[in-house]
Design a protein around this motif. Sequence first.
Motif, mmCIF file in Angstrom:
data_model
loop_
_atom_site.group_PDB
_atom_site.id
_atom_site.type_symbol
_atom_site.label_atom_id
_atom_site.label_comp_id
_atom_site.label_asym_id
_atom_site.label_seq_id
_atom_site.Cartn_x
_atom_site.Cartn_y
_atom_site.Cartn_z
ATOM 1 N N GLY A 147 1.509 51.373 14.683
ATOM 2 C CA GLY A 147 2.358 52.393 15.266
ATOM 3 C C GLY A 147 1.523 53.473 15.927
ATOM 4 O O GLY A 147 0.290 53.362 16.015
ATOM 5 N N PRO A 148 2.158 54.552 16.349
ATOM 6 C CA PRO A 148 1.416 55.660 16.961
ATOM 7 C C PRO A 148 0.365 56.213 15.995
ATOM 8 O O PRO A 148 0.651 56.433 14.816
ATOM 9 C CB PRO A 148 2.504 56.697 17.247
ATOM 10 C CG PRO A 148 3.770 55.906 17.335
ATOM 11 C CD PRO A 148 3.619 54.789 16.363
ATOM 12 N N GLY A 149 -0.839 56.400 16.487
ATOM 13 C CA GLY A 149 -1.902 56.953 15.647
ATOM 14 C C GLY A 149 -2.480 55.972 14.660
ATOM 15 O O GLY A 149 -3.248 56.370 13.772
ATOM 16 N N GLN A 150 -2.164 54.687 14.813
ATOM 17 C CA GLN A 150 -2.676 53.676 13.902
ATOM 18 C C GLN A 150 -3.553 52.683 14.647
ATOM 19 O O GLN A 150 -3.526 52.594 15.876
ATOM 20 C CB GLN A 150 -1.527 52.925 13.218
ATOM 21 C CG GLN A 150 -0.713 53.769 12.259
ATOM 22 C CD GLN A 150 0.321 52.942 11.527
ATOM 23 O OE1 GLN A 150 0.954 52.063 12.107
ATOM 24 N NE2 GLN A 150 0.485 53.229 10.240
ATOM 25 N N VAL A 151 -4.320 51.916 13.881
ATOM 26 C CA VAL A 151 -5.203 50.912 14.461
ATOM 27 C C VAL A 151 -5.031 49.607 13.696
ATOM 28 O O VAL A 151 -4.813 49.607 12.475
ATOM 29 C CB VAL A 151 -6.676 51.389 14.419
ATOM 30 C CG1 VAL A 151 -7.130 51.629 12.986
ATOM 31 C CG2 VAL A 151 -7.588 50.397 15.126
ATOM 32 N N LEU A 152 -5.071 48.498 14.418
ATOM 33 C CA LEU A 152 -5.008 47.175 13.815
ATOM 34 C C LEU A 152 -6.413 46.756 13.409
ATOM 35 O O LEU A 152 -7.375 46.939 14.166
ATOM 36 C CB LEU A 152 -4.428 46.168 14.811
ATOM 37 C CG LEU A 152 -4.333 44.712 14.334
ATOM 38 C CD1 LEU A 152 -3.297 44.575 13.225
ATOM 39 C CD2 LEU A 152 -4.006 43.781 15.503
ATOM 40 N N ILE A 153 -6.544 46.157 12.216
ATOM 41 C CA ILE A 153 -7.846 45.747 11.700
ATOM 42 C C ILE A 153 -7.785 44.287 11.277
ATOM 43 O O ILE A 153 -6.908 43.894 10.496
ATOM 44 C CB ILE A 153 -8.268 46.615 10.501
ATOM 45 C CG1 ILE A 153 -8.384 48.086 10.914
ATOM 46 C CG2 ILE A 153 -9.591 46.118 9.900
ATOM 47 C CD1 ILE A 153 -8.529 49.032 9.755
ATOM 48 N N ALA A 154 -8.699 43.483 11.808
ATOM 49 C CA ALA A 154 -8.885 42.115 11.325
ATOM 50 C C ALA A 154 -9.736 42.208 10.066
ATOM 51 O O ALA A 154 -10.884 42.664 10.110
ATOM 52 C CB ALA A 154 -9.561 41.265 12.383
ATOM 53 N N VAL A 155 -9.190 41.790 8.939
ATOM 54 C CA VAL A 155 -9.806 42.070 7.642
ATOM 55 C C VAL A 155 -10.966 41.116 7.357
ATOM 56 O O VAL A 155 -10.812 39.899 7.368
ATOM 57 C CB VAL A 155 -8.750 41.983 6.523
ATOM 58 C CG1 VAL A 155 -9.399 42.196 5.154
ATOM 59 C CG2 VAL A 155 -7.651 43.016 6.745
ATOM 60 N N GLU A 156 -12.116 41.701 7.108
ATOM 61 C CA GLU A 156 -13.299 40.968 6.648
ATOM 62 C C GLU A 156 -13.280 40.840 5.132
ATOM 63 O O GLU A 156 -13.640 39.799 4.567
ATOM 64 C CB GLU A 156 -14.555 41.717 7.099
ATOM 65 C CG GLU A 156 -15.857 41.203 6.542
ATOM 66 C CD GLU A 156 -17.021 42.138 6.858
ATOM 67 O OE1 GLU A 156 -17.995 42.153 6.070
ATOM 68 O OE2 GLU A 156 -16.971 42.863 7.867
ATOM 69 N N ALA A 157 -12.896 41.906 4.451
ATOM 70 C CA ALA A 157 -12.830 41.929 2.982
ATOM 71 C C ALA A 157 -11.855 43.007 2.543
ATOM 72 O O ALA A 157 -11.752 44.059 3.179
ATOM 73 C CB ALA A 157 -14.204 42.203 2.389
ATOM 74 N N ALA A 158 -11.131 42.722 1.471
ATOM 75 C CA ALA A 158 -10.205 43.690 0.880
ATOM 76 C C ALA A 158 -10.676 44.032 -0.518
ATOM 77 O O ALA A 158 -11.026 43.138 -1.302
ATOM 78 C CB ALA A 158 -8.781 43.118 0.824
#
Length: 302
Positions: free
Chosen positions: A26-37
Amino acid sequence: MRALQFDRFGGPEVLSLVHLPDPEPGPGQVLIAVEAAGVNFADTHQVDGSYASADQLPLVPGSEVVGRTPEGRRVLARTRRGYAEFAVADRAAVFGIPEDLPAAHALSALTQGLTAWHLLRGAARMRPGERVVVHSAAGGVGSLALQLARLWGAGEVWATASTKAKAELVMRLGATGVAGYPLAQPADVILDGVGGPLFDQALGSLADFGRIVAYGNASRRAFTPLDDARLRALNAAVVGFRLRPTLARPGAFAEPVRELLDMMARGTLRPVAGAEYPLADAARAHTDLLARRTVGKILLRP
């Protein structure tokens, strides 16, 4: 995307691998491809219903990830729904990290690192020269709290550890020694994330004006009822601590994270990298964590 989700409360067995649509930032957010959680005790409380309500189900747990933005930037981020191949995070909760920083080290700066930082700086108000005892000192929070206490001038830092291997680890991290109750000398500060009988034993081992900080209940047993007369007799204090409301305070989040990452970069703070599990084995990760078979920071690899 693949994700771990639960649709009822319970133990690790309620976690299921599912396929969900990729999240949309959403606004002010970024998508992240997860390497590790990262995996935390708080995640097990989400799953058993301690930290979540039925109207939130089904739910993907996980509050922290290392991964890459669409531009290829490697980042550490505080998020929700982290047990997945993709996650979204507010830009203010995203930190760029070096390519050579191990994911487990970076992830340790969030839940565990922030907890250790605030336990000592805020809840305990540790002063230089004080005698500190850290329970479960081989764990994610304990291993960092032990080191931070030494870095910030504690006179002695004693540790509790449940196995010989863990005792050897805490000594390598700089513990003065491995403690057992009753303590040979009373402690000024005791950090307790275990609860149950250990909390009661620790309470009786506080020095004059000592503080015990209760920040968790890994034992899953009820805390001993507190008698104000006993506290007066001990001339001591019991302080409760929970991370989430603490992080809402001004300056409580980004600044400590940056300080912790800087100490890691300089080599003065050495996080303990624990076990890694495939995303599909999250239930096993939770089982091992609850059984106290893990050390340091454990994580999931999508």
